[in-house]
Scaffold this motif. Structure first.
Motif, short mmCIF file in Angstrom:
data_model
loop_
_atom_site.label_atom_id
_atom_site.label_comp_id
_atom_site.label_asym_id
_atom_site.label_seq_id
_atom_site.Cartn_x
_atom_site.Cartn_y
_atom_site.Cartn_z
N ASN A 1 7.55 10.46 -2.58
CA ASN A 1 6.86 10.01 -3.79
C ASN A 1 6.70 8.50 -3.78
O ASN A 1 7.33 7.79 -2.97
CB ASN A 1 7.61 10.47 -5.05
CG ASN A 1 9.06 10.01 -5.05
OD1 ASN A 1 9.34 8.82 -4.89
ND2 ASN A 1 9.99 10.94 -5.21
N GLU A 2 5.88 8.00 -4.66
CA GLU A 2 5.55 6.57 -4.65
C GLU A 2 6.74 5.71 -5.04
O GLU A 2 6.87 4.58 -4.57
CB GLU A 2 4.38 6.31 -5.60
CG GLU A 2 3.78 4.92 -5.46
CD GLU A 2 2.45 4.78 -6.16
OE1 GLU A 2 2.03 3.63 -6.38
OE2 GLU A 2 1.85 5.81 -6.49
N GLU A 3 7.63 6.24 -5.87
CA GLU A 3 8.82 5.47 -6.25
C GLU A 3 9.72 5.21 -5.04
O GLU A 3 10.24 4.11 -4.87
CB GLU A 3 9.60 6.22 -7.33
CG GLU A 3 8.85 6.32 -8.67
CD GLU A 3 9.67 7.06 -9.69
OE1 GLU A 3 10.80 7.51 -9.35
OE2 GLU A 3 9.21 7.20 -10.83
N ALA B 1 8.66 5.15 -1.94
CA ALA B 1 7.91 4.27 -1.05
C ALA B 1 8.07 2.81 -1.46
O ALA B 1 8.13 1.91 -0.61
CB ALA B 1 6.44 4.66 -1.04
N GLU B 2 8.18 2.56 -2.76
CA GLU B 2 8.35 1.19 -3.23
C GLU B 2 9.72 0.62 -2.88
O GLU B 2 9.91 -0.60 -2.89
CB GLU B 2 8.14 1.14 -4.75
CG GLU B 2 6.70 1.43 -5.18
CD GLU B 2 6.56 1.48 -6.68
OE1 GLU B 2 7.61 1.32 -7.37
OE2 GLU B 2 5.44 1.67 -7.18
N ASP C 1 0.86 -1.19 0.00
CA ASP C 1 0.00 0.00 0.00
C ASP C 1 0.90 1.24 0.00
O ASP C 1 1.04 1.95 1.00
CB ASP C 1 -0.90 -0.02 1.24
CG ASP C 1 -2.00 1.05 1.17
OD1 ASP C 1 -1.95 1.88 0.23
OD2 ASP C 1 -2.88 1.05 2.04
N TYR C 2 1.50 1.51 -1.16
CA TYR C 2 2.48 2.58 -1.26
C TYR C 2 1.83 3.97 -1.22
O TYR C 2 2.47 4.94 -0.81
CB TYR C 2 3.30 2.42 -2.53
CG TYR C 2 4.02 1.09 -2.60
CD1 TYR C 2 4.96 0.74 -1.62
CD2 TYR C 2 3.78 0.18 -3.61
CE1 TYR C 2 5.63 -0.47 -1.67
CE2 TYR C 2 4.44 -1.04 -3.66
CZ TYR C 2 5.36 -1.36 -2.69
OH TYR C 2 6.01 -2.56 -2.74
N LYS C 3 0.58 4.07 -1.61
CA LYS C 3 -0.09 5.38 -1.55
C LYS C 3 -0.23 5.86 -0.11
O LYS C 3 -0.05 7.05 0.17
CB LYS C 3 -1.47 5.27 -2.22
CG LYS C 3 -1.41 5.06 -3.73
CD LYS C 3 -2.80 5.07 -4.34
CE LYS C 3 -2.73 4.91 -5.85
NZ LYS C 3 -4.07 4.91 -6.47
N THR D 1 3.13 7.08 1.07
CA THR D 1 3.49 8.41 0.56
C THR D 1 2.79 9.51 1.34
O THR D 1 3.36 10.58 1.57
CB THR D 1 3.11 8.51 -0.93
OG1 THR D 1 1.70 8.26 -1.08
CG2 THR D 1 3.88 7.51 -1.76
#
Length: 351
Positions: A123-125, A127-128, A112-114, A117
Motif C-alpha cells: 500500500n502507499e503508506e 511505500a512512503e 513516486d509512491y504510486k 506500490t
C-alpha cells in the motif's frame, strides 16, 4: 724517528680540523632544527590548553547544550530499520538487478509512491516509509576471488594478462564481478521487508535473460539428442559383440567368422566390448551432467538468505547527534577563538 714515516704538513692538519668543524656545525644545526620543531609543537599544545582553561566555563556550557540538543534530536527522530537479502543471479540477470535498484532509489527520491506500490504490491503508506535500496557484492572467500581473477584473465590477451596483478584486480573490479549480491533496504517501518521480496524477485527477469536461458535449454536439448543417439549406436554394437561371443563359445578354436567374412578372435572381442562399455559410461555421465546443469540453473536467481520478518535498528556514528553536536560545537568555538586572535594581531600589527 724512522725516515720512512709519512710527514704531515701544517696545511693538511688545518684542512682536517676545518672538516671536523663543518661536520660538528652541521649536527648542531640539525639538532637545533629538531629542537625548534618540538618546541613549536609544545608551545602550540600549551597555548591550546591555556585557551581551554581560560574559557573552560564557556566551552563546558556550549558542549553540554549541544549534547542535550543532539540527544533530544536522537529521541525525536524516527527510528530507521534495515534488512538484508542475499541472492545469486543466473543468465546475467545481475545487470538488470543493479539497474532496477537504482530505479527504485530514483522513485523514492521523486516520491513516486504510486509506482512503488505497483512494483512491490504494497500500500502507499508502506511505500512512503521506504528510505533507500542498496546493493553490494555478497560475502566471498579468497577462492571465489581467485576464480573471478582467473575468469578475468581468460578474457585478455597473454601480454595484457601478465600486467594485471591480483591486488590490482580486486581494487578495480566493479560490482558486476561477483556472483552473489547483498540487497540492503532501509525503512522507517520495521516489518515491511518481507512484502518487498516478490517485487524484487521480478527484477531478475528481462528479455535478455529469458533469451539466454532459452538458448541454454536449446543447446542442452541438442547435446542430449546427440548423446542419446550415440548411446543407441553403442548399444547396437554391444549386441553385435554379444552375439559374436555366443558364437565364439560354440566354436572350438575360439574364433568366429561372420557371413561377410569378418573374423573375430575371442580376446579382441572382449577388449572391444570393454571399450564400448567404457564409452557408454562416459556418455551417460555426460548426459547426467547436462541434466544436472538444467536442474541447478532452472530459474533466474536463487535466494540464499531472505529478508527478516522484522528489520534491525539502523544506527551509525554520523547519526549519534549527542556525540556529533558537542564535537562540532567545540570545533566552532576553536575556529572562532583563532579568528579573534588573528583579527587582533592584524589590527595591532605595525610592520
Amino acid at each position: 724517528m724512522s725516515k720512512n714515516l709519512p710527514e704531515h704538513t701544517p696545511s693538511e692538519e688545518i684542512d682536517l680540523i676545518q672538516i671536523f668543524n663543518m661536520i660538528g656545525a652541521l649536527f648542531n644545526r640539525l639538532y637545533n632544527f629538531i629542537k625548534s620543531i618540538f618546541k613549536a609543537i609544545f608551545s602550540i599544545l600549551i597555548y591550546a590548553l591555556k585557551a581551554i582553561i581560560d574559557n573552560f566555563k564557556i566551552i563546558a556550557i556550549v558542549v553540554i547544550v549541544a549534547g542535550c540538543l543532539g540527544f533530544a534530536l536522537e529521541k525525536t527522530r524516527p527510528d530507521i530499520y534495515n534488512s538484508q537479502m542475499l541472492v545469486k543471479p543466473y543468465f546475467d540477470s545481475k545487470f538488470q538487478l543493479v539497474t532496477n535498484i537504482n530505479y527504485y532509489n530514483a522513485l523514492i527520491e521523486e516520491k513516486d509512491y504510486k509506482q512503488l506500490t505497483q512494483i512491490f504490491g504494497i500500500n502507499e503508506e508502506d511505500a512512503e516509509q521506504l528510505i533507500k535500496f542498496e546493493i553490494h557484492p555478497g560475502p566471498e572467500n579468497e577462492n571465489d576471488q581467485i576464480k573471478q581473477y582467473d575468469n578475468f584473465l581468460k578474457g585478455l590477451d597473454s601480454i595484457r594478462a601478465q600486467e594485471v596483478e591480483f591486488d590490482e584486480f580486486l581494487e578495480n573490479r566493479s560490482i558486476y564481478s561477483g556472483d552473489i549480491f547483498e540487497i540492503n533496504v532501509q525503512s522507517f517501518k520495521k516489518d515491511v521487508f518481507r512484502s518487498l521480496e516478490d517485487g524484487l524477485n521480478s527484477t531478475f527477469t528481462n528479455t535478455y535473460s529469458i533469451k539466454k536461458m532459452e538458448k541454454r535449454d536449446s543447446l542442452i536439448a541438442i547435446k542430449k539428442e546427440r548423446i542419446l543417439s550415440s548411446i543407441k549406436v553403442v548399444d547396437s554394437l554391444k549386441q553385435v559383440y554379444v552375439n559374436v561371443m555366443e558364437e565364439e563359445s560354440k566354436s572350438q578354436d575360439g574364433s568366429y567368422t561372420t557371413r561377410d567374412g569378418l573374423s573375430f578372435i575371442q580376446e579382441k572381442t572382449k577388449t572391444k566390448e570393454y571399450e564400448l562399455l567404457e564409452q557408454e559410461i562416459n556418455l551417460r555421465k555426460e548426459l547426467s551432467e547436462l541434466e544436472s546443469q538444467k536442474v541447478e540453473e532452472d530459474v533466474f536467481f536463487d535466494t540464499l538468505s531472505s529478508f527478516q520478518d522484522v528489520g534491525a535498528k539502523y544506527t551509525t556514528i554520523w547519526e549519534r547527534y549527542s556525540i556529533i553536536f558537542p564535537f562540532l560545537a567545540f570545533l566552532a568555538l576553536s575556529v572562532f577563538y583563532l579568528a579573534v586572535k588573528v583579527v587582533k594581531y592584524v589590527k595591532s600589527y605595525e610592520g
